[in-house]
Design a protein around this motif. Structure first.
Motif: not given
Length: 361
Positions: A186-187, A190-194, A210
């Motif tokens: 889940m954390v 958050r980086l996928r579209e950052a 991660t």
């Protein structure tokens, strides 16, 4: 144990086979993907030729959803003196096996608490289980001979046997293994579209959190499908903490001083509870957690640098208890964190400075 049959030549099955074969056991390898069994055999894990007769121990290393059916089949075929599975969930597969009417006296459930983010035989290693807990879940029906075979397997893999009830095991791994996998994912999600500028700021903290998010999703769907209730129970507690933390963070933005104070208290509470929980994680060799001092040293990304710093620590008689490396983004350098006994930290720091190392405060 002289002979073994390993059914399933993924990471765990192949690693167990490598450990057994390396200690003189004749291992026969079976997999629904014959090419994978041949790969494991080529690595030295055994032979993909079928056994000529009954083996001493059959190790079932297939996904949890297929454990019961596979065990029922090999037990019916009288393939071994004893049968053991290594699935990460124990209660459900055992109940499914009981429902088939299979005699369970020759069977024992087990779960080696070891793994990697990578899967498949090419990720396997004979030392995967060394020093790691290996849970055994015998029942009143389990033959003593089968328990002894399981203990011999654990010893040959150089793991540490832990006897537990199957359902207690499933609740435990929901907390210490399955939920961390989901939270890590889940954390990481958050980086996928950052924004790229944010991602370039990633440091060791986000890497630590991660790391296991790189695991195979299909494998984890199988695992979580076999243990959904206990994992949901743990996640419900995490969700409660998240909701309270969000409220506390919102309170920190309030105009009212008392509300801001209450928000700060809420954040401090979850952080302190986290401190207390982290302090219970077993330390080196499974002992109680120890408090180490960290000596942080700047290090270049060059061959032999780690060996040199370890040798310099050894010259002054300092034992490095643990080590972490924090890589610098976009640079051929980083920081190696050497964890040592508090009394050894000043000695090590002074010695490393004398030898030209740059220490980071």
């Amino acid at each position: 144990m002289r002979t073994a049959l390993v059914i399933g030549t993924g990471l765990i099955g192949t690693s167990a086979a490598l450990a057994l074969a390396g200690r003189g056991v004749t291992v026969h390898l079976v997999d629904h993907d014959a090419a994978q069994a041949r790969t494991a055999a080529a690595l030295g894990a055994g032979t993909d030729a079928p056994p000529e007769g009954r083996v001493d121990l059959a190790v079932v290393a297939v996904p949890p959803a297929h454990v019961a059916a596979t065990l029922a089949e090999v037990i019916k075929a009288d393939a071994a003196r004893g049968y053991l599975d290594v699935a990460s969930v124990k209660g459900g597969p055992r109940r499914e096996l009981e429902a088939t009417g299979t005699d369970l006296s020759a069977y024992i459930g087990s779960h080696p608490m070891s793994g990697k983010e990578r899967s498949g035989p090419l990720a396997a290693s004979a030392d995967l289980f060394e020093g790691r807990p290996w849970v055994l879940t015998p029942t009143r029906d389990t033959d003593t001979e089968v328990l002894n075979l399981a203990l011999e397997l654990v010893a040959l893999c150089r793991a540490v046997p832990v006897v537990m009830d199957a359902d207690a095991h499933d609740r435990a791994v929901a907390l210490v293994s399955h939920t961390p996998q989901l939270v890590s994912s889940m954390v990481a999600a958050r980086l996928r579209e950052a924004d790229e500028t944010a991602v370039r700021l990633c440091g060791q903290g986000i890497r630590d959190v991660t790391r296991i998010a790189a695991s195979d999703p299909r494998m984890w769907v199988d695992i979580l499908s076999a243990n959904p209730g206990p994992v949901a129970d743990v996640l419900a507690g995490v969700a409660s903490d998240l909701e309270e933390t969000v409220r506390s963070l919102r309170s920190l933005q309030a105009d009212d001083a008392a509300e801001r104070s209450a928000g700060a208290a809420g954040i401090e509470d979850v952080l302190r509870r986290g401190n207390a929980g982290r302090a219970r994680v077993p330390g080196k060799h499974g002992a109680a957690p120890a408090s180490y001092e960290t000596v942080a040293v700047l290090i270049s990304d060059q061959p032999g640098e780690l060996a040199r710093i370890f040798a310099d620590a050894g010259r002054v008689g300092v034992n490095i208890e643990d080590v972490r490396i924090e890589h610098a983004t976009g640079q051929q350098a980083g920081v190696v964190q050497l964890m040592v006994e508090p009394s050894a930290a000043p000695v090590l720091s002074a010695s490393l400075r004398e030898r030209g190392w740059a220490l980071r405060q």
